[in-house]
Enzyme design. Structure first.
Site, PDB file in Angstrom:
ATOM      1  N   ASP A   1      75.583  27.178  67.257  1.00  0.00           N
ATOM      2  CA  ASP A   1      76.250  27.375  65.890  1.00  0.00           C
ATOM      3  C   ASP A   1      77.682  27.028  65.777  1.00  0.00           C
ATOM      4  OD1 ASP A   1      76.776  28.460  63.435  1.00  0.00           O
ATOM      5  OD2 ASP A   1      75.887  30.150  63.580  1.00  0.00           O
TER       6      ASP A   1
ATOM      7  N   HIS B   1      79.730  27.507  63.605  1.00  0.00           N
ATOM      8  CA  HIS B   1      80.620  28.583  62.617  1.00  0.00           C
ATOM      9  C   HIS B   1      81.225  29.676  63.434  1.00  0.00           C
ATOM     10  CE1 HIS B   1      77.088  27.060  60.312  1.00  0.00           C
ATOM     11  NE2 HIS B   1      77.993  26.949  59.257  1.00  0.00           N
TER      12      HIS B   1
ATOM     13  N   CYS C   1      81.631  22.844  59.628  1.00  0.00           N
ATOM     14  CA  CYS C   1      80.597  22.846  60.643  1.00  0.00           C
ATOM     15  C   CYS C   1      79.831  21.629  61.025  1.00  0.00           C
ATOM     16  CB  CYS C   1      79.622  23.774  60.138  1.00  0.00           C
ATOM     17  SG  CYS C   1      78.953  23.478  58.517  1.00  0.00           S
TER      18      CYS C   1
END
Length: 244
Positions: free
Chosen positions: A194, A196, A69
């Site tokens: 994000d 992820h 990440c």
């Protein structure tokens, strides 16, 4: 975080691949915070996340699910500097990031090079300084709730520097694109990108869950709160070059 990885290559130049989304926050609905003032990233950037190719000139998916990440957040930050024409630095692969940290930033090869090793905000700062000549400021928060307490400082960053910010805490890293801050109540919302996400680059699947306005108590993909009270968070705030 110690297993080895293969296929970490990737080099060469060229333009951005067609799959990359540019500035996916544009067109989002308001945060819902009453009386807030919004401060946002200035200029375009690209959205990097899990399972995309890594490096330039690659088209094969790269599996960094569970550990990559911060690398993806770094790639997004580099894209901002490239799209604002501060640098022509190509998008680095995970291995190229690791090798730079080992060869030039004092990191130990045994624990990093070719491994599924997490990076922290300081690592991003080391890379940006060496590879792009970009200085970074750092904000350390002893608790996730301290991030909201620093919303005024984050708003000043977006107003004066306008660069994406990396947030690292616990096992997770996020890219911060803006804040909506009510100075009277101290309430804040955070525009989170994000890394992820593992799906296709389709805005209808990405917004607002993976790129959207969040509170400190919003839920992550792990079912935890976005900014947890018992976790230490470190934020990397890249500075806009003053010589250009």
């Amino acid at each position: 975080a110690g297993s080895s990885v293969g296929g970490l290559g990737g080099g060469g130049g060229g333009g951005a691949p067609a799959y990359l989304l540019r500035s996916p926050h544009e067109g989002l609905a308001p945060s819902g915070l009453a009386g807030g003032v919004i401060s946002l990233v200035q200029g375009e950037y690209e959205y990097y996340h899990y399972l995309q190719p890594t490096g330039t000139g690659r088209t094969d998916k790269y599996d960094d699910n569970g550990w990559g990440c911060a690398y993806r957040s770094l790639q997004s930050i580099i894209s901002w500097f490239r799209l604002q024409r501060y640098t022509s630095h190509p998008n680095p692969s995970h291995y190229q990031i690791q090798k730079t940290l080992v060869d030039h930033c004092g990191q130990e090869a045994d624990g990093l090079l070719g491994k599924k090793t997490w990076l922290g905000s300081q690592d991003l700062g080391f890379y940006l300084e060496h590879a792009l000549g970009v200085q970074c400021r750092f904000l350390s928060c002893a608790s996730g709730h301290d991030i909201a307490a620093n919303a005024r400082q984050l708003a000043r960053h977006f107003e004066s520097q306008g660069t994406p910010v990396m947030i690292g805490g616990g096992e997770l890293a996020f890219t911060l694109l803006g804040v909506d801050f009510n100075e009277r109540t101290g309430e804040a919302r955070f525009l989170i990108m994000d890394p992820h996400y593992v799906g296709p680059d389709d805005l209808s699947q990405i917004r607002p869950k993976w790129v959207g306005w969040k509170s400190q108590d919003s839920t992550t993909h792990l079912g935890t709160k976005l900014f947890q009270q018992g976790e230490l968070y470190n934020l990397c705030l890249p500075q806009r070059p003053s010589c250009v």
